[in-house]
Write a protein that holds these residues in place. Structure first.
Motif, PDB file in Angstrom:
ATOM      1  N   SER A 106     -21.490  34.479  45.328  1.00 29.26           N
ATOM      2  CA  SER A 106     -20.299  35.341  45.295  1.00 29.26           C
ATOM      3  C   SER A 106     -20.472  36.653  46.042  1.00 29.26           C
ATOM      4  N   ILE A 107     -21.707  37.085  46.250  1.00 31.77           N
ATOM      5  CA  ILE A 107     -21.918  38.344  46.968  1.00 31.77           C
ATOM      6  C   ILE A 107     -22.758  38.121  48.231  1.00 31.77           C
ATOM      7  N   ASN A 108     -23.968  37.604  48.066  1.00 32.43           N
ATOM      8  CA  ASN A 108     -24.884  37.532  49.215  1.00 32.43           C
ATOM      9  C   ASN A 108     -24.436  36.581  50.313  1.00 32.43           C
ATOM     10  N   ASN A 109     -23.944  35.423  49.960  1.00 29.00           N
ATOM     11  CA  ASN A 109     -23.481  34.494  50.995  1.00 29.00           C
ATOM     12  C   ASN A 109     -22.109  34.892  51.529  1.00 29.00           C
ATOM     13  N   LYS A 110     -21.265  35.404  50.663  1.00 34.52           N
ATOM     14  CA  LYS A 110     -19.901  35.770  51.063  1.00 34.52           C
ATOM     15  C   LYS A 110     -19.878  36.994  51.980  1.00 34.52           C
ATOM     16  N   TYR A 111     -20.776  37.937  51.737  1.00 33.25           N
ATOM     17  CA  TYR A 111     -20.762  39.193  52.507  1.00 33.25           C
ATOM     18  C   TYR A 111     -22.023  39.349  53.363  1.00 33.25           C
ATOM     19  N   LYS A 112     -22.596  38.241  53.771  1.00 35.70           N
ATOM     20  CA  LYS A 112     -23.851  38.220  54.528  1.00 35.70           C
ATOM     21  C   LYS A 112     -23.773  39.140  55.749  1.00 35.70           C
ATOM     22  N   GLY A 113     -24.789  39.953  55.903  1.00 34.35           N
ATOM     23  CA  GLY A 113     -24.850  40.870  57.043  1.00 34.35           C
ATOM     24  C   GLY A 113     -24.148  42.184  56.810  1.00 34.35           C
ATOM     25  N   LYS A 114     -23.360  42.277  55.740  1.00 32.25           N
ATOM     26  CA  LYS A 114     -22.636  43.519  55.440  1.00 32.25           C
ATOM     27  C   LYS A 114     -23.127  44.170  54.150  1.00 32.25           C
ATOM     28  N   TYR A 115     -23.340  43.330  53.117  1.00 28.63           N
ATOM     29  CA  TYR A 115     -23.795  43.823  51.817  1.00 28.63           C
ATOM     30  C   TYR A 115     -24.815  42.838  51.263  1.00 28.63           C
ATOM     31  N   GLU A 116     -25.738  43.357  50.476  1.00 27.12           N
ATOM     32  CA  GLU A 116     -26.700  42.501  49.784  1.00 27.12           C
ATOM     33  C   GLU A 116     -26.822  42.937  48.334  1.00 27.12           C
ATOM     34  N   CYS A 117     -26.812  41.962  47.468  1.00 30.48           N
ATOM     35  CA  CYS A 117     -27.087  42.185  46.056  1.00 30.48           C
ATOM     36  C   CYS A 117     -28.578  41.900  45.881  1.00 30.48           C
ATOM     37  N   VAL A 118     -29.335  42.899  45.423  1.00 32.52           N
ATOM     38  CA  VAL A 118     -30.791  42.783  45.344  1.00 32.52           C
ATOM     39  C   VAL A 118     -31.259  43.109  43.928  1.00 32.52           C
ATOM     40  N   ALA A 119     -32.020  42.195  43.333  1.00 33.26           N
ATOM     41  CA  ALA A 119     -32.591  42.413  42.003  1.00 33.26           C
ATOM     42  C   ALA A 119     -33.792  43.348  42.115  1.00 33.26           C
ATOM     43  N   GLN A 120     -33.905  44.267  41.171  1.00 30.43           N
ATOM     44  CA  GLN A 120     -35.026  45.196  41.163  1.00 30.43           C
ATOM     45  C   GLN A 120     -35.947  44.980  39.963  1.00 30.43           C
ATOM     46  N   ILE A 164     -25.766  48.436  51.275  1.00 28.54           N
ATOM     47  CA  ILE A 164     -24.812  48.392  52.385  1.00 28.54           C
ATOM     48  C   ILE A 164     -25.609  48.262  53.675  1.00 28.54           C
ATOM     49  N   LEU A 165     -25.341  47.209  54.433  1.00 28.08           N
ATOM     50  CA  LEU A 165     -26.065  46.961  55.675  1.00 28.08           C
ATOM     51  C   LEU A 165     -25.291  47.425  56.902  1.00 28.08           C
ATOM     52  N   ILE A 166     -24.096  47.926  56.680  1.00 26.10           N
ATOM     53  CA  ILE A 166     -23.209  48.368  57.766  1.00 26.10           C
ATOM     54  C   ILE A 166     -23.640  49.761  58.231  1.00 26.10           C
ATOM     55  N   GLU A 167     -23.826  49.913  59.549  1.00 24.76           N
ATOM     56  CA  GLU A 167     -24.119  51.242  60.081  1.00 24.76           C
ATOM     57  C   GLU A 167     -22.856  52.083  60.013  1.00 24.76           C
ATOM     58  N   ASN A 168     -23.006  53.311  59.609  1.00 24.76           N
ATOM     59  CA  ASN A 168     -21.876  54.244  59.492  1.00 24.76           C
ATOM     60  C   ASN A 168     -20.727  53.639  58.679  1.00 24.76           C
ATOM     61  N   PRO A 169     -20.970  53.327  57.399  1.00 25.29           N
ATOM     62  CA  PRO A 169     -19.906  52.725  56.585  1.00 25.29           C
ATOM     63  C   PRO A 169     -18.708  53.656  56.419  1.00 25.29           C
ATOM     64  N   THR A 170     -17.536  53.046  56.429  1.00 26.60           N
ATOM     65  CA  THR A 170     -16.298  53.799  56.234  1.00 26.60           C
ATOM     66  C   THR A 170     -16.037  53.969  54.740  1.00 26.60           C
ATOM     67  N   LYS A 171     -15.002  54.694  54.429  1.00 30.19           N
ATOM     68  CA  LYS A 171     -14.584  54.878  53.042  1.00 30.19           C
ATOM     69  C   LYS A 171     -14.256  53.521  52.403  1.00 30.19           C
ATOM     70  N   ASP A 172     -13.612  52.642  53.170  1.00 33.70           N
ATOM     71  CA  ASP A 172     -13.278  51.299  52.682  1.00 33.70           C
ATOM     72  C   ASP A 172     -14.545  50.482  52.404  1.00 33.70           C
ATOM     73  N   ASP A 173     -15.551  50.621  53.267  1.00 36.09           N
ATOM     74  CA  ASP A 173     -16.820  49.919  53.054  1.00 36.09           C
ATOM     75  C   ASP A 173     -17.480  50.390  51.761  1.00 36.09           C
ATOM     76  N   LEU A 174     -17.457  51.680  51.537  1.00 36.83           N
ATOM     77  CA  LEU A 174     -18.041  52.242  50.312  1.00 36.83           C
ATOM     78  C   LEU A 174     -17.262  51.803  49.078  1.00 36.83           C
ATOM     79  N   SER A 175     -15.958  51.729  49.223  1.00 40.29           N
ATOM     80  CA  SER A 175     -15.103  51.274  48.124  1.00 40.29           C
ATOM     81  C   SER A 175     -15.403  49.817  47.771  1.00 40.29           C
ATOM     82  N   LEU A 176     -15.566  48.971  48.788  1.00 35.52           N
ATOM     83  CA  LEU A 176     -15.902  47.575  48.546  1.00 35.52           C
ATOM     84  C   LEU A 176     -17.282  47.461  47.904  1.00 35.52           C
ATOM     85  N   SER A 177     -18.210  48.288  48.330  1.00 41.17           N
ATOM     86  CA  SER A 177     -19.546  48.301  47.742  1.00 41.17           C
ATOM     87  C   SER A 177     -19.469  48.592  46.242  1.00 41.17           C
TER      88      SER A 177
END
Length: 147
Positions: free
Chosen positions: A53-67, A84-97
């Motif tokens: 639901s997260i890692n495969n769907k948003y591959k290259g943009k976001y990663e869900c990582v267990a700590q 967030i793997l996006i360089e210079n994320p926008t407000k929308d990118d941060l909101s999705l995160s």
């Protein structure tokens, strides 16, 4: 958790458990899954949900990582983050995160609740809680351990 079960979870969640080989100065995943084998099916289900639901769907943009994945007070504790793997994320990118983290937390909360209903010894439905070191047991295991 035993090594064979851990290995299966790592294979199901290569992005989710990417920190497993990092040193303890960087992550608590270096200690593996600090929880009973009886939670394997629960963790397998959670791993698949987070990976798809997260890692495969948003591959290259976001990663869900267990700590860290452990047992505390008789229930699962699963700590992680959304990277967030996006360089210079926008407000929308941060909101999705933020929304992805809420989704992550909702799935984790459900798994943590379910863990309290599983016997820590055999995996059957738990009916008893021990005193002292808190753990959940089915009737049979409670009798076995004289709870």
């Amino acid at each position: 958790m035993n090594e064979d079960l851990e290995k299966q979870l790592y294979e199901l969640g290569p992005i989710l458990y990417q920190e497993k080989d990092l040193p303890m100065q960087q992550t608590c995943m270096c200690w593996g899954f600090e929880c009973p084998d009886s939670w394997f099916d629960l963790l397998k289900e959670l791993t698949i949900e987070l990976e798809t639901s997260i890692n495969n769907k948003y591959k290259g943009k976001y990663e869900c990582v267990a700590q860290q994945v452990k047992e505390k007070y008789g229930s699962l504790r699963f700590y992680g983050e959304i990277k967030i793997l996006i360089e210079n994320p926008t407000k929308d990118d941060l909101s999705l995160s933020k929304k992805l983290y809420e989704q992550f937390q909702e799935l984790v909360d459900k798994a943590e609740y379910k863990s309290e209903k599983i016997c820590c010894e055999c995996g059957k439905p738990a009916t008893k809680i021990s005193s002292g070191w808190i753990a959940h047991f089915c009737d049979e295991c409670a009798t076995k351990f004289k709870l």
